[in-house]
Design an enzyme around this catalytic site. Structure first.
Site, PDB file in Angstrom:
ATOM      1  CB  VAL A  45      -0.990  -0.007   1.191  1.00 53.46           C
ATOM      2  CG1 VAL A  45      -1.782   1.294   1.253  1.00 53.46           C
ATOM      3  CG2 VAL A  45      -1.937  -1.194   1.092  1.00 53.46           C
ATOM      4  CB  CYS A  46       3.931   2.221   1.893  1.00 55.55           C
ATOM      5  SG  CYS A  46       3.329   2.117   3.585  1.00 55.55           S
ATOM      6  CB  THR A  47       5.147   0.492  -2.974  1.00 57.22           C
ATOM      7  OG1 THR A  47       6.141   0.045  -2.042  1.00 57.22           O
ATOM      8  CG2 THR A  47       5.776   0.640  -4.351  1.00 57.22           C
ATOM      9  CG  LEU A  50       5.214   6.712  -0.700  1.00 60.27           C
ATOM     10  CD1 LEU A  50       6.462   6.178  -0.025  1.00 60.27           C
ATOM     11  CD2 LEU A  50       4.952   8.133  -0.273  1.00 60.27           C
TER      12      LEU A  50
END
Length: 152
Positions: A45-47, A50
């Protein structure tokens, strides 16, 4: 409890993926800041979040706005992550003292040992104008950021 809109933003000073110190106060009087906390680099999710910011970067990093993304990873991990994903904006390390900046903004999860997904829009005077906090598995909607920035 995350910092509420109308609150003066706590000043933070963290190292980026290149080892340079970035201080929030440096943007005061110059730029609005999108301060985004995320749990960890290299996670799904973070990737995705970003990289979505990377793809819309002119909206979030320009003459009027500065994007700062903060995680509890080391600067060395953030450098590899930035290079791997082509992230050309500051990734700040809240690694040591571990979670100090995340705690200052009320988005550090003590049980998990990392920041939750908190985003703060800070105006040029250093006041938080908009806040959203999502649970760890929930991605944020970039359109909400655009709307909040447009209201400044």
């Amino acid at each position: 409890m995350a910092i509420e809109p109308g609150t003066k933003a706590p000043d933070i000073s963290l190292r980026d993926q290149h080892g340079q110190t970035v201080t929030l106060a440096d943007f005061r009087g110059e730029k609005n800041v999108v301060l985004l906390f995320y749990p960890f680099a290299f996670t799904g999710v973070c990737t995705g979040e970003l990289c979505a910011l990377r793809d819309e970067l002119p909206t979030f990093a320009n003459d009027d706005v500065q994007l700062l993304a903060v995680s509890n990873d080391s600067p060395f991990a953030l450098r590899v992550f930035a290079e791997q994903e082509g992230l050309d904006y500051p990734l700040l390390s809240d690694f040591w003292p571990h979670g100090e900046a995340s705690r200052a903004y009320g988005v550090f999860d003590e049980e998990k040992g990392c920041a939750v997904r908190g985003t703060f829009i800070i105006d040029k005077e250093g006041v938080v104008r908009w806040t959203v906090v999502n649970a760890l598995p929930e991605a944020r909607d970039l359109n909400d950021y655009v709307t909040a920035l447009g209201a400044l």
